[in-house]
Motif scaffolding. Structure first.
Motif, PDB file in Angstrom:
ATOM      1  N   TYR A   1       6.969  -2.436  14.520  1.00 18.46           N
ATOM      2  CA  TYR A   1       7.618  -1.430  13.691  1.00 18.46           C
ATOM      3  C   TYR A   1       7.929  -2.052  12.338  1.00 18.46           C
ATOM      4  O   TYR A   1       8.576  -3.101  12.267  1.00 18.46           O
ATOM      5  N   CYS A   2       7.445  -1.433  11.276  1.00 27.10           N
ATOM      6  CA  CYS A   2       7.705  -1.913   9.922  1.00 27.10           C
ATOM      7  C   CYS A   2       8.843  -1.085   9.324  1.00 27.10           C
ATOM      8  O   CYS A   2       8.678   0.114   9.070  1.00 27.10           O
ATOM      9  N   ASN A   3       9.958  -1.734   9.125  1.00 20.77           N
ATOM     10  CA  ASN A   3      11.132  -1.072   8.565  1.00 20.77           C
ATOM     11  C   ASN A   3      11.165  -1.347   7.064  1.00 20.77           C
ATOM     12  O   ASN A   3      11.558  -2.432   6.626  1.00 20.77           O
TER      13      ASN A   3
ATOM     14  N   VAL B   1      13.955  -5.289   1.360  1.00 21.50           N
ATOM     15  CA  VAL B   1      13.191  -6.192   2.209  1.00 21.50           C
ATOM     16  C   VAL B   1      12.464  -5.374   3.263  1.00 21.50           C
ATOM     17  O   VAL B   1      12.887  -4.270   3.634  1.00 21.50           O
ATOM     18  N   VAL B   2      11.334  -5.909   3.717  1.00 21.17           N
ATOM     19  CA  VAL B   2      10.558  -5.284   4.777  1.00 21.17           C
ATOM     20  C   VAL B   2      10.785  -6.073   6.064  1.00 21.17           C
ATOM     21  O   VAL B   2      10.572  -7.293   6.104  1.00 21.17           O
ATOM     22  N   TRP B   3      11.213  -5.380   7.107  1.00 21.34           N
ATOM     23  CA  TRP B   3      11.462  -6.035   8.392  1.00 21.34           C
ATOM     24  C   TRP B   3      10.351  -5.691   9.364  1.00 21.34           C
ATOM     25  O   TRP B   3       9.994  -4.525   9.543  1.00 21.34           O
ATOM     26  N   THR B   4       9.809  -6.722   9.991  1.00 15.06           N
ATOM     27  CA  THR B   4       8.843  -6.553  11.075  1.00 15.06           C
ATOM     28  C   THR B   4       9.597  -6.689  12.383  1.00 15.06           C
ATOM     29  O   THR B   4      10.190  -7.734  12.661  1.00 15.06           O
ATOM     30  N   VAL B   5       9.554  -5.646  13.194  1.00 14.35           N
ATOM     31  CA  VAL B   5      10.375  -5.589  14.409  1.00 14.35           C
ATOM     32  C   VAL B   5       9.461  -5.568  15.621  1.00 14.35           C
ATOM     33  O   VAL B   5       8.576  -4.702  15.727  1.00 14.35           O
TER      34      VAL B   5
ATOM     35  N   MET C   1       0.829  -1.204   0.000  1.00 19.46           N
ATOM     36  CA  MET C   1       0.000   0.000   0.000  1.00 19.46           C
ATOM     37  C   MET C   1       0.865   1.256   0.000  1.00 19.46           C
ATOM     38  O   MET C   1       0.370   2.357   0.196  1.00 19.46           O
ATOM     39  N   GLU C   2       2.174   1.064  -0.200  1.00 21.47           N
ATOM     40  CA  GLU C   2       3.150   2.146  -0.328  1.00 21.47           C
ATOM     41  C   GLU C   2       3.301   2.932   0.976  1.00 21.47           C
ATOM     42  O   GLU C   2       3.582   4.126   0.983  1.00 21.47           O
ATOM     43  N   SER C   3       3.087   2.258   2.112  1.00 25.84           N
ATOM     44  CA  SER C   3       3.312   2.910   3.394  1.00 25.84           C
ATOM     45  C   SER C   3       4.806   3.065   3.640  1.00 25.84           C
ATOM     46  O   SER C   3       5.618   2.259   3.171  1.00 25.84           O
ATOM     47  N   LYS C   4       5.158   4.090   4.390  1.00 29.59           N
ATOM     48  CA  LYS C   4       6.549   4.319   4.757  1.00 29.59           C
ATOM     49  C   LYS C   4       6.849   3.614   6.073  1.00 29.59           C
ATOM     50  O   LYS C   4       5.963   3.094   6.746  1.00 29.59           O
ATOM     51  N   SER C   5       8.118   3.581   6.454  1.00 26.67           N
ATOM     52  CA  SER C   5       8.513   2.960   7.713  1.00 26.67           C
ATOM     53  C   SER C   5       7.800   3.640   8.871  1.00 26.67           C
ATOM     54  O   SER C   5       7.603   4.854   8.886  1.00 26.67           O
ATOM     55  N   GLY C   6       7.408   2.857   9.850  1.00 29.52           N
ATOM     56  CA  GLY C   6       6.723   3.394  11.016  1.00 29.52           C
ATOM     57  C   GLY C   6       6.062   2.294  11.811  1.00 29.52           C
ATOM     58  O   GLY C   6       6.179   1.097  11.489  1.00 29.52           O
ATOM     59  N   TYR C   7       5.375   2.684  12.869  1.00 27.61           N
ATOM     60  CA  TYR C   7       4.660   1.724  13.711  1.00 27.61           C
ATOM     61  C   TYR C   7       3.285   1.457  13.118  1.00 27.61           C
ATOM     62  O   TYR C   7       2.548   2.372  12.756  1.00 27.61           O
ATOM     63  N   PHE C   8       2.944   0.169  13.053  1.00 25.46           N
ATOM     64  CA  PHE C   8       1.658  -0.248  12.510  1.00 25.46           C
ATOM     65  C   PHE C   8       1.105  -1.380  13.369  1.00 25.46           C
ATOM     66  O   PHE C   8       1.862  -2.163  13.950  1.00 25.46           O
ATOM     67  N   TYR C   9      -0.229  -1.460  13.416  1.00 23.74           N
ATOM     68  CA  TYR C   9      -0.863  -2.652  13.957  1.00 23.74           C
ATOM     69  C   TYR C   9      -1.010  -3.666  12.823  1.00 23.74           C
ATOM     70  O   TYR C   9      -1.457  -3.325  11.730  1.00 23.74           O
TER      71      TYR C   9
END
Length: 1206
Positions: free
Chosen positions: A556-558, A563-567, A533-541
């Protein structure tokens, strides 16, 4: 013989004769008096011998006194027993739960009861001011196990059944509260552990129905089972201790206050208790025999008093045609007293209406202001009488005064100026159709009424039933048919259940779920989905298990380039480089790691991810990890299940090594870890990446007790990447092949979602069978998909037909759902097909066989093509792994779009063609080959774009411009850049005086105004209080689901709010970007602050604006000729959004100097009567459509040009 209703034929021999109603009786029944209470375990029925007379179904009611009746429910909500199929055969129905009653009533059958046993019982009658005390032989009694059993029937909704307490704070109380049985329990010393062990649990409802209910309480230490009428709730006390210590005595029926005879601490029980046992002691039997252990307080008798005839209930069944008319004989002069009791779930309904003369006294329930009594005006607002409880009403009209008393509360009165009419009678519950003497201001009452007294004369409803008094319609006599439709609670994920007479409703506010039963998660399943959905890095539920039982978790989605990292962090993150000394293997140092999500949530995330890791940094000085003599671990860590693991970062499981051993670069190759060399200041650092063991939950260090030894460690957050299931696919190419999985567990609710692509004309996508029930999802033609299931009431079929072919080698999305409220089917973006579930009947889907994917048990109409991302109730099936073991099916699916749709961004849709793929950007606010190009416009003073919604859906192949009515949700996203305040960014209005407005206030802060209820003021939310009119680009994303509102601004603001209403924005009227003019629709509904911002408009750049599926900037650029789009002022197409996003700071004036190279005036846009797809005109760098229907289909999903209205 029941007078006026039936005759019983002689029965000279078994199997001959029978009972039949009179032909004129429209409500026949047969009643049996067993003379005393008996336990009935089965019912047998037979037709009349030698005739063609029999009944195919019947209902069974039972009662103790013959006045208050209760339905027997044989199977779920179905109250009908199957009857006979001929006149000779005997049909036996064994009762799932036996009945203990004196009276049986059959509606409307021949019958023969099979098994009845005399029930011996001890009964005590409590009058609401009495109690029994059971005194112990010693000062106090301590128990680790307790068993309390009893049966009761209550005349009220409140009352203490059992109570005991001790001096140290222990207590046990069993009481009725609002018709629910509640157990309060504390086992702890209140002084030593204040408040630690207090627990309360409720079960059942409507238990004040004058019928017998059985209760069993079993406690063993901290474990308690509370059972009412066969339904059990289990609870565990949260305290420290497990014994119950009670002083002196237990009380039954009330809690007497010591030293105050006749005074009680709480409301006493009013009713009868039978067979009361406490730990094997028959309390009532001891009281009857006047044993010394039992002391009576007040008047306790040992026979159960029966209810008076006027206390018998009648049920008003219909909200349109139920009524009861009672005449006043002789007609009363001006003066009337009415008393009665009622109970209902409905928020509206007429209670009574006086008949006669030109003036009427009207008493009704209103959802707006509570209870109305209308003569002049007298109402009682803010009173909840639709709670299912009995409420008493007393109304008096004497002289020039009308007074009302509700539930024995204070009197409300009003004076009238004159009286001139007499009252001939009273209508209760409603008015007859076409009645001149009764005008209902609302709907008819649905509920129960009893104890009607008119002018001090009790009304005998038996006379009404027999036609001797008054008149009635759609009534059931001698029974209160109220049901608690929230028991059991079908609202999932802690949704709050409310109800009316006919159905229930789920309030999903604050749960993170939506839908009729709060079944569907409002959050994306992974960070990978957020990247698409073209979201930028940040906190997401994120909610990895979707509609499953686990709640969403904050991560936190980096979003890196590759690659996309889920932290997911842990609360020990502050202990970076934790130093450890003085530990031994016997007394090791231990640190426990608690994460910001539960272990169950983390395991689901790990299972869904392609790769997960945690880095462990371990620096040591003379601190070994393993004993150098025998290899015994001196330090270790625990995995998620508590399992002891002795390998370290970078090594493989079950190998006592470190990463340096595998890399062959340990400082001493005689050891497998650097630290085991026992030298100065080395480290063993690496990542744990074996998913079956993650996350790390505990670290143990045991060799830092020697002189000069120490260890320093830190453990990183859990980091996961990839989503195994977004692109998990299988290809079906053999006609009879299918994938088999275990049975789909979907008794109460089921959701199925998948993508498919095919060239075939039909095929079974999914099927699961039971003995009689089934569920299936099929493609039945090149353009139609059906969702079919049967829960025992007959097949339910939902079909969605597409205006374009579905066998076009493109991916198509299907989602099917069924729950207790409705069934639905969605295909792509076509309108949702829904069907309301019946309020009665079977509702459990009983499946037994294996689940077939891509085929059926009959091996007919197997699917040919690809299926991917198949999810059932939040669990995504691993199609690729199962395909490896199945002939005729291969893992994956050929084609450029077969994986996750990441090749097309910002909601763009990937379409296959012969030479590759193209991206359809129709439903994206972006453009370009991959839907990544910003669509921006510069607004000058006075500029605006207004979008008008159509009142009704357009009857074209696919239209998205119509007034939405289906869901209480909005999705808004846009970027803006400005230096001017105040400003109107976006305003959406409806035909029902509702609106949504996003503005910049005078100080530059962003404000969101929501007005969903025209009777209330708008709600204002300020997610970011500082100035956003700073000449920089800001991104705003807003999502509303019911009462839940989520707002994200740029990368640093993510706020959640709760609206006061979950009302839908019904019948959308218009959407405006920029200035509101005097001709703008809905101006009168806007608040003053919003109007002020609207009058100033917007000066600056708006980019990539999206409202739900609408993209107004693209529509304004491409379709200026449409009657649905109005552009005012000098509106300029620009790339200001892209430019601002690529620089640290850029003002509006910078863009204005670029001339035509950076923008194209809207006035110069090429005119065209043809529809445009992909979000761009033909001469732009854009995606191309590959099907001949695309022009019409895609254009209509944005706007409807005037040239296409024909």
């Amino acid at each position: 013989k029941k007078p006026g209703h039936a005759f019983i034929a002689p029965v000279p021999a078994l199997g001959q004769g029978g009972w039949a109603p009179e032909r004129s009786d429209r409500q026949p029944w047969l009643q049996l008096d067993l003379r005393e209470k008996m336990e009935v375990t089965a019912i047998a029925t037979q037709g009349r011998s030698g005739s063609s007379d029999w009944v195919t179904s019947y209902m069974l009611l039972f009662s103790d006194c013959g006045l208050a009746w209760k339905h027997y429910g044989q199977d779920e909500d179905t109250r009908a027993f199957p009857g006979n199929t001929n006149s000779e055969g005997v049909v036996l129905q064994k009762l799932i739960h036996s009945i203990t009653a004196r009276f049986l009533r059959f509606v409307p059958l021949d019958w023969k009861w099979d098994c009845a046993c005399v029930l011996q019982s001890d009964v005590a009658d409590f009058n609401g001011r009495s109690a029994l005390l059971y005194r112990f032989n010693q000062k106090s009694q301590s128990t680790v196990k307790d068993v309390i059993s009893l049966r009761f029937k209550s005349h009220g909704a409140y009352g203490v059944l059992v109570h005991g307490e001790g001096h140290r704070g222990d207590y046990l109380t069993l009481e009725l509260y609002q018709g629910t049985l509640v157990l309060h329990l504390n086992l702890d010393d209140a002084k030593r552990y204040p408040g630690s062990g207090n627990v309360s649990v409720g079960i059942g409802s409507l238990l004040d129905d004058e019928l017998w209910h059985s209760v069993l309480v079993k406690r063993s230490n901290k474990q308690v089972n509370l059972t009412v009428d066969g339904h059990t709730r289990h609870l565990s006390t949260t305290g420290v201790e497990g014994s119950l210590e009670v002083d002196y005595e237990l009380s039954f029926g009330g809690i007497p206050i010591p030293g105050k005879p006749g005074s009680f601490l709480r409301k006493n029980f009013h009713g009868c208790i039978e067979n009361l046992y406490y730990n094997g002691v028959n309390i009532i039997n001891l009281a009857k025999r006047r044993k010394l252990q039992i002391h009576s307080v007040g008047n306790v008798t040992f026979s159960c008093s029966e209810a008076q005839p006027q206390m018998a209930s009648s049920t008003f069944q219909s909200s349109s045609s139920s009524y009861l008319y009672v005449p006043l004989e002789p007609p009363g002069l001006w003066g009337l007293e009415v008393h009665f009791h009622f109970r209902t779930w409905n928020q509206e309904g007429l209670l009574f209406y006086t008949n006669g003369g030109s003036q009427h006294l009207v008493f009704y329930i209103s959802s707006d202001v509570g209870i109305h009594v209308v003569f002049l005006v007298l109402f009682l607002p803010d009173l909840d009488v639709s709670d299912g409880l009995w409420h008493s009403v007393g109304l008096s009209c004497r002289g020039l005064k009308v007074s009302l008393v509700l539930d024995n509360g204070p009197t409300s009165a009003v004076d009238v100026q004159r009286h001139e009419d007499s009252v001939n009678g009273v209508f209760f519950g409603g008015c007859p159709q076409y009645s001149a003497g009764c005008k209902n201001p609302t709907v008819s009452f649905q509920g129960c009424i009893r104890h009607i007294v008119l002018n001090n004369q009790p009304i005998n409803l038996t006379h009404v039933q027999q036609g001797l008094l008054g008149n009635h319609s759609k009534l059931k006599f001698d029974v209160c048919g109220i049901r608690d439709r929230c028991l059991p609670n079908f609202c999932e994920h802690d949704g709050r259940c409310t109800q009316s007479w006919d159905t229930f409703y789920c309030d999903c506010s604050g749960t993170g779920y939506t839908g009729e039963t709060c079944h569907n998660s409002i959050y994306e399943a992974s960070c990978e989905a957020h990247r698409q959905m073209e979201s930028k890095s940040g906190y997401f539920y994120i909610d990895p298990d979707g509609s499953g039982p686990q709640k969403a978790m904050l991560v936190y989605c980096n979003m890196t380039e590759d690659v996309v990292w889920t932290v997911v962090g842990h609360i020990n993150s502050g202990y970076v480089n934790q130093r450890v000394t003085g530990s031994t293997p016997q007394k090791p140092y231990i640190m426990r790691f608690n994460y910001t999500a539960s272990l169950e949530q983390l395991r689901t995330l790990i299972g869904r991810s392609k790769h997960c890791q945690q880095e462990v940094v371990y620096s040591c000085r003379k601190s070994r990890l393993f004993n150098t003599w025998d290899g015994t671990p001196l330090s270790w860590w625990l995995d998620w299940s508590g399992g002891k693991q002795t390998y370290w970062g970078g090594s493989e499981p079950a190998v006592q090594q470190c990463s340096c051993s595998l890399a062959e670069n340990c400082i001493d190759m005689n050891y497998f870890c650097n630290c085991d060399a026992d030298s100065h200041s080395v480290n063993d650092t690496g990542s744990l990446s074996y998913k079956d063991h993650l996350p790390l939950t505990e670290i143990v260090i045991g060799d830092t007790n020697r002189s000069g030894s120490a260890a320093v460690f830190s453990v990183s957050s859990l980091q996961c990447s990839g989503d195994r299931f977004l692109g998990n696919a299988a290809s079906f190419y053999a006609g009879s092949s299918s994938l088999l999985f275990r049975t789909f567990e979907a008794e109460l609710s089921a959701d199925i979602s998948l993508y498919f692509k095919t060239t075939a004309s039909f095929g079974v996508l999914l099927e699961n069978l039971g003995p009689t029930d089934f569920i299936s999802l099929k493609m039945i033609s090149p353009s139609a998909v059906t969702f079919t299931f049967d829960v025992g009431n007959g097949p339910v079929v939902l079909t969605v037909t597409s205006p374009v072919a579905l066998n076009d080698r493109q991916w198509h999305y299907v989602r099917a759902e069924r729950n207790r409220k409705e069934a639905s089917l969605q295909v792509d973006r076509l309108p949702l097909n829904t069907l309301e579930a019946p309020s009665e009947g079977h509702y459990r889907l009983q499946l037994k066989s294996q689940l077939f994917v891509g085929g059926s048990a009959s091996r007919e109409s197997s699917f040919l093509g690809c299926i991917r991302a198949l999810s059932l109730n939040g669990v995504t099936l691993d199609l690729e792994e199962r395909a490896k073991l199945t002939p005729g099916v291969t893992p994956g699916c050929p084609g450029h779009c077969s994986g996750s749709a990441s090749v097309c961004h910002n909601r763009g849709r990937c379409l296959e063609n012969n030479s590759g793929y193209v991206c359809d950007c129709t439903h994206s606010a972006y453009a370009g080959p991959q839907c990544k190009k910003e669509v921006s416009m510069s607004f000058e003073r006075g500029s605006s774009v207004t979008f008008s919604f159509q009142m009704q859906p357009v009857r074209s192949p696919s239209s998205a411009i119509y007034a939405h009515n289906s869901e209480s949700r909005e999705n808004v996203a846009f970027s803006f850049l400005t230096t001017h305040t105040p400003a109107m960014l976006l305003c959406v209005s409806t035909y029902h005086q509702q609106y949504l407005a996003i503005i910049l206030a005078n100080n530059g802060s962003l404000q969101i105004w929501y007005r969903l209820n025209r009777e209330r003021r708008a709600e204002v939310f300020v997610p970011k209080a500082f100035n956003l009119a700073d000449g920089q680009l800001h991104r705003v994303q807003m999502h509303r689901e019911g009462r839940d509102l989520n707002v994200q601004i740029d990368k640093d603001t993510d706020q959640k709010y709760n609206l006061s209403s979950d009302t839908k924005m019904n019948t959308l009227r218009s959407l405006t970007l920029g200035k509101l003019t005097s001709t703008s629709a809905g101006l009168a509904d806007l608040d003053e602050e919003v109007l002020w911002a609207g009058s100033r408009g917007f000066i600056g750049c708006l980019s990539s604006v999206q409202f739900n599926h609408l993209t107004p900037l693209k529509a304004a650029i491409l379709n200026r000729g449409s009657s649905l789009v109005r552009v005012l002022g000098n509106l300029v197409e620009s790339n200001c959004g892209a430019l601002a996003d690529s620089t640290t700071s850029q003002s509006i004036s910078d863009h204005s100097e670029r001339g035509d190279s950076g923008r194209d005036r809207l006035e110069k846009t090429t005119q065209s009567d043809s529809a445009v797809i992909g979000g761009e005109p033909e001469d732009h760098d854009r995606a191309m459509c590959v099907s001949p229907q695309c022009n019409l289909f895609n254009f209509l999903s944005v706007v409807q040009p005037s040239s296409l209205k024909q």
